[in-house]
Design a protein around this motif. Structure first.
Motif, PDB file in Angstrom:
ATOM      1  N   UNK A 138      -3.943 -44.032  48.906  1.00  0.00           N
ATOM      2  CA  UNK A 138      -3.108 -42.872  49.235  1.00  0.00           C
ATOM      3  C   UNK A 138      -3.606 -41.618  48.520  1.00  0.00           C
ATOM      4  N   UNK A 139      -4.044 -41.780  47.272  1.00  0.00           N
ATOM      5  CA  UNK A 139      -4.508 -40.605  46.515  1.00  0.00           C
ATOM      6  C   UNK A 139      -5.767 -40.011  47.138  1.00  0.00           C
ATOM      7  N   UNK A 140      -6.607 -40.858  47.718  1.00  0.00           N
ATOM      8  CA  UNK A 140      -7.850 -40.355  48.326  1.00  0.00           C
ATOM      9  C   UNK A 140      -7.542 -39.383  49.468  1.00  0.00           C
ATOM     10  N   UNK A 141      -6.386 -39.577  50.112  1.00  0.00           N
ATOM     11  CA  UNK A 141      -5.989 -38.668  51.194  1.00  0.00           C
ATOM     12  C   UNK A 141      -5.522 -37.318  50.657  1.00  0.00           C
ATOM     13  N   UNK A 142      -5.098 -37.306  49.404  1.00  0.00           N
ATOM     14  CA  UNK A 142      -4.501 -36.090  48.836  1.00  0.00           C
ATOM     15  C   UNK A 142      -5.463 -35.307  47.942  1.00  0.00           C
ATOM     16  N   UNK A 143      -6.500 -35.964  47.461  1.00  0.00           N
ATOM     17  CA  UNK A 143      -7.435 -35.303  46.552  1.00  0.00           C
ATOM     18  C   UNK A 143      -8.350 -34.350  47.325  1.00  0.00           C
ATOM     19  N   UNK A 144      -8.772 -33.228  46.685  1.00  0.00           N
ATOM     20  CA  UNK A 144      -9.789 -32.387  47.313  1.00  0.00           C
ATOM     21  C   UNK A 144     -11.072 -33.229  47.492  1.00  0.00           C
ATOM     22  N   UNK A 145     -11.863 -32.966  48.531  1.00  0.00           N
ATOM     23  CA  UNK A 145     -13.007 -33.833  48.835  1.00  0.00           C
ATOM     24  C   UNK A 145     -13.929 -34.194  47.655  1.00  0.00           C
ATOM     25  N   UNK A 146     -14.334 -33.233  46.819  1.00  0.00           N
ATOM     26  CA  UNK A 146     -15.238 -33.643  45.718  1.00  0.00           C
ATOM     27  C   UNK A 146     -14.573 -34.652  44.765  1.00  0.00           C
ATOM     28  N   UNK A 147     -13.274 -34.425  44.459  1.00  0.00           N
ATOM     29  CA  UNK A 147     -12.555 -35.341  43.562  1.00  0.00           C
ATOM     30  C   UNK A 147     -12.327 -36.680  44.251  1.00  0.00           C
ATOM     31  N   UNK A 148     -12.088 -36.654  45.566  1.00  0.00           N
ATOM     32  CA  UNK A 148     -11.888 -37.895  46.318  1.00  0.00           C
ATOM     33  C   UNK A 148     -13.165 -38.726  46.287  1.00  0.00           C
ATOM     34  N   UNK A 149     -14.304 -38.059  46.478  1.00  0.00           N
ATOM     35  CA  UNK A 149     -15.573 -38.799  46.446  1.00  0.00           C
ATOM     36  C   UNK A 149     -15.786 -39.427  45.078  1.00  0.00           C
ATOM     37  N   UNK A 150     -15.490 -38.651  44.025  1.00  0.00           N
ATOM     38  CA  UNK A 150     -15.658 -39.170  42.659  1.00  0.00           C
ATOM     39  C   UNK A 150     -14.707 -40.346  42.424  1.00  0.00           C
ATOM     40  N   UNK A 151     -13.462 -40.219  42.898  1.00  0.00           N
ATOM     41  CA  UNK A 151     -12.453 -41.260  42.671  1.00  0.00           C
ATOM     42  C   UNK A 151     -12.812 -42.543  43.413  1.00  0.00           C
ATOM     43  N   UNK A 152     -13.358 -42.392  44.597  1.00  0.00           N
ATOM     44  CA  UNK A 152     -13.692 -43.547  45.427  1.00  0.00           C
ATOM     45  C   UNK A 152     -14.750 -44.415  44.761  1.00  0.00           C
ATOM     46  N   UNK A 153     -15.639 -43.782  44.010  1.00  0.00           N
ATOM     47  CA  UNK A 153     -16.764 -44.500  43.418  1.00  0.00           C
ATOM     48  C   UNK A 153     -16.439 -45.099  42.049  1.00  0.00           C
ATOM     49  N   UNK A 154     -15.224 -44.829  41.537  1.00  0.00           N
ATOM     50  CA  UNK A 154     -14.922 -45.211  40.149  1.00  0.00           C
ATOM     51  C   UNK A 154     -14.705 -46.715  39.977  1.00  0.00           C
ATOM     52  N   UNK A 155     -15.344 -47.269  38.964  1.00  0.00           N
ATOM     53  CA  UNK A 155     -15.033 -48.634  38.551  1.00  0.00           C
ATOM     54  C   UNK A 155     -13.812 -48.565  37.644  1.00  0.00           C
ATOM     55  N   UNK A 156     -13.162 -49.714  37.453  1.00  0.00           N
ATOM     56  CA  UNK A 156     -11.992 -49.773  36.597  1.00  0.00           C
ATOM     57  C   UNK A 156     -12.321 -49.255  35.197  1.00  0.00           C
ATOM     58  N   UNK A 157     -11.380 -48.500  34.618  1.00  0.00           N
ATOM     59  CA  UNK A 157     -11.505 -47.937  33.270  1.00  0.00           C
ATOM     60  C   UNK A 157     -12.703 -46.985  33.115  1.00  0.00           C
ATOM     61  N   UNK A 158     -12.963 -46.235  34.192  1.00  0.00           N
ATOM     62  CA  UNK A 158     -13.974 -45.182  34.160  1.00  0.00           C
ATOM     63  C   UNK A 158     -13.338 -43.889  34.654  1.00  0.00           C
ATOM     64  N   UNK A 159     -13.912 -42.770  34.230  1.00  0.00           N
ATOM     65  CA  UNK A 159     -13.464 -41.473  34.713  1.00  0.00           C
ATOM     66  C   UNK A 159     -14.666 -40.639  35.108  1.00  0.00           C
ATOM     67  N   UNK A 160     -14.421 -39.597  35.918  1.00  0.00           N
ATOM     68  CA  UNK A 160     -15.525 -38.722  36.329  1.00  0.00           C
ATOM     69  C   UNK A 160     -15.005 -37.316  36.584  1.00  0.00           C
ATOM     70  N   UNK A 161     -15.775 -36.297  36.149  1.00  0.00           N
ATOM     71  CA  UNK A 161     -15.382 -34.923  36.461  1.00  0.00           C
ATOM     72  C   UNK A 161     -15.747 -34.581  37.898  1.00  0.00           C
ATOM     73  N   UNK A 162     -14.984 -33.687  38.502  1.00  0.00           N
ATOM     74  CA  UNK A 162     -15.306 -33.147  39.824  1.00  0.00           C
ATOM     75  C   UNK A 162     -14.893 -31.690  39.787  1.00  0.00           C
ATOM     76  N   UNK A 163     -15.818 -30.819  39.398  1.00  0.00           N
ATOM     77  CA  UNK A 163     -15.490 -29.404  39.187  1.00  0.00           C
ATOM     78  C   UNK A 163     -14.499 -29.279  38.035  1.00  0.00           C
ATOM     79  N   UNK A 164     -13.371 -28.578  38.302  1.00  0.00           N
ATOM     80  CA  UNK A 164     -12.328 -28.415  37.275  1.00  0.00           C
ATOM     81  C   UNK A 164     -11.458 -29.654  37.148  1.00  0.00           C
TER      82      UNK A 164
END
Lengths: 348, 131
Positions: A138-164
């Motif tokens: 559900x969050x992937x539908x709401x995130x701005x595209x760059x953040x959605x792409x970053x979120x989609x690729x995340x393994x458990x207990x990892x984080x990633x920046x996407x712009x701000x």
């Protein structure tokens, strides 16, 4: 609404129990903007954190990897529990509790004097946790595209920046999900977009019952500066190796390690009733300690608790509830994980 | 805005009292009280036959958030506790004036209900508490 560390926060948006079930069965969101974001930058950042934290950030080799740790005082007492993300060489991001932010910052700044590092609090950000089996989808539908792409690729207990923005696959509920740090001004629109994507707003009440079922400690209730990680069910977060790493509080922990110290255990009430903080626990007729976090588990439909006990043998104890001794089972947390019970529930 | 039925009487500790045809009174907690406490998860009611004094804690309602004593609005003998609430504490939230009733008391001889609040007085009492 309740006051929480100086923040006005909703206990629930209607029904705490319904919000709890939404997170276990689908997806819910929490405004956790009260939590403080601290950015560490400089050649000495890793060395400072290896001194400051009982867990070892040297374990973080790939960018984005997260680590849960306690920050201890000189006597091994827990100043705070936190998550730290390794961003790139010389850059880390730390998330600390709201109620402890001022003392944390003062403590960190004092320790940082001898290191080449700049510590900056990000007061310009908001933070929204989206949790539950359907949370990421559900969050992937709401995130701005760059953040959605970053979120989609995340393994458990990892984080990633996407712009701000910063997205992390972490949480405090025992379910899969994301924690999103974003510019404060963009938070209302993101909240609305999540809501449109079918994510239910959830308050502090559900956050507490969810984390308790997941066996996750609450700072100030289950541990504080008078208790060590070993007495708080957090021995797994202490990195003993390498032995020469002199993290603050190490001497006390080394001395306590292997002794018969108090421990944090899980309790499941065998009868109807509700376990509450500070109720006294007896084992074999002898006072053994007290409940540090107690409550009603909506998933198990039974009262559960974390309790700090000494001299526990076997799997039974009694809890004093309004003058009556009520039998309970001692268990190893978590109580619930990924929507499924993981402890024995005695029929009533 | 919480529901405050006109035909009931109330206490400042948020119990409601209904006078029945047989001279007993039924006691529960008000809509405002259940709303304030949140989702109920446990209810303990007294056994029939217990003698209670006005103001004495005679039942317990526990929500996810907190535990609250329920005080006997009048002195008398407990005729019946709503034991069904042991399995359905959520009835206190859903129908605080109906299926969520807590206990029935037969007031001692000569006990009057004059000290209890009328609906209008309870409404004012709640409004004053909000400021």
């Amino acid at each position: 609404m309740v006051d929480f560390g100086g923040w006005d926060m909703p206990l629930h948006y209607g029904s705490q129990i319904e919000e709890h079930h939404r997170v276990r069965r689908d997806a819910g969101m929490f405004d956790v903007s009260h939590m403080a974001v601290l950015d560490f930058e400089g050649a000495g950042a890793q060395a400072l954190l290896r001194r400051l934290l009982a867990n070892d950030v040297a374990r973080l080799r790939e960018p984005g990897k997260a680590l849960y740790s306690c920050m201890l005082n000189a006597h091994g007492g827990v100043i705070d529990d936190l998550i730290v993300y390794f961003l790139t060489d010389g850059r880390f991001r730390m998330i600390v509790n709201a109620a402890t932010r001022d003392k944390d910052r003062a403590w960190i700044e004092r320790q940082a004097e001898d290191f080449d590092v700049r510590v900056r609090e990000r007061a310009d950000t908001a933070m929204i946790a989206v949790q539950g089996p359907q949370a990421r989808e559900r969050a992937l539908q709401a995130l701005p595209p760059p953040a959605a792409r970053a979120a989609e690729a995340l393994a458990s207990f990892h984080g990633a920046p996407a712009g701000d923005w910063f997205v992390a696959r972490t949480g405090y509920t025992g379910e899969d999900g994301l924690e999103v740090i974003l510019p404060a001004g963009e938070a209302p629109a993101f909240w609305d977009a999540l809501r449109a994507a079918g994510v239910a707003p959830c308050g502090l009440g559900a956050r507490d019952t969810l984390r308790l079922e997941a066996g996750l400690n609450l700072y100030g209730a289950d541990m504080d500066e008078s208790t060590t990680p070993l007495e708080s069910g957090l021995a797994w977060t202490v990195a003993w190796d390498p032995p020469e790493r002199a993290f603050i509080g190490r001497e006390t922990l080394e001395a306590q390690r292997g002794t018969d110290h108090a421990r944090l255990v899980g309790l499941v009430l065998k009868e109807k009733g509700v376990l509450r903080n500070h109720q006294k626990v007896r084992v074999g007729g002898v006072a053994a300690g007290e409940i540090t976090s107690g409550g009603y588990s909506p998933t198990l439909a039974r009262a559960i608790a974390l309790a700090r006990l000494s001299g526990v043998g076997g799997d039974s104890c009694r809890v004093e509830i309004r003058g009556k001794l009520v039998p309970a089972r001692t268990v190893k947390p978590p109580f619930v994980r990924h929507g499924k019970p993981c402890v024995t529930i005695d029929p009533i | 805005m919480s529901e405050i039925p006109e035909d009931l009487k109330y206490t400042k500790t948020h119990e409601w009292v209904r006078t029945n045809d047989d001279g007993t009174v039924t006691v529960g907690i008000s809509d405002a009280a259940q709303d304030q406490m949140g989702d109920m998860v446990y209810v303990e009611v007294p056994e029939a036959g217990r003698a209670v004094q006005a103001g004495e804690a005679c039942a317990v309602v526990e929500s996810v958030k907190s535990a609250s004593d329920v005080y006997a609005p009048v002195s008398g003998e407990v005729v019946e506790g709503n034991t069904a609430l042991a399995d359905h504490p959520e009835w206190v939230n859903r129908e605080p004036y109906g299926t969520g009733w807590l206990l029935r008391i037969r007031p001692d001889a000569g006990v009057a209900l004059d000290h209890l609040l009328e609906a209008s007085a309870y409404t004012e009492f709640l409004a004053a508490g909000e400021h």
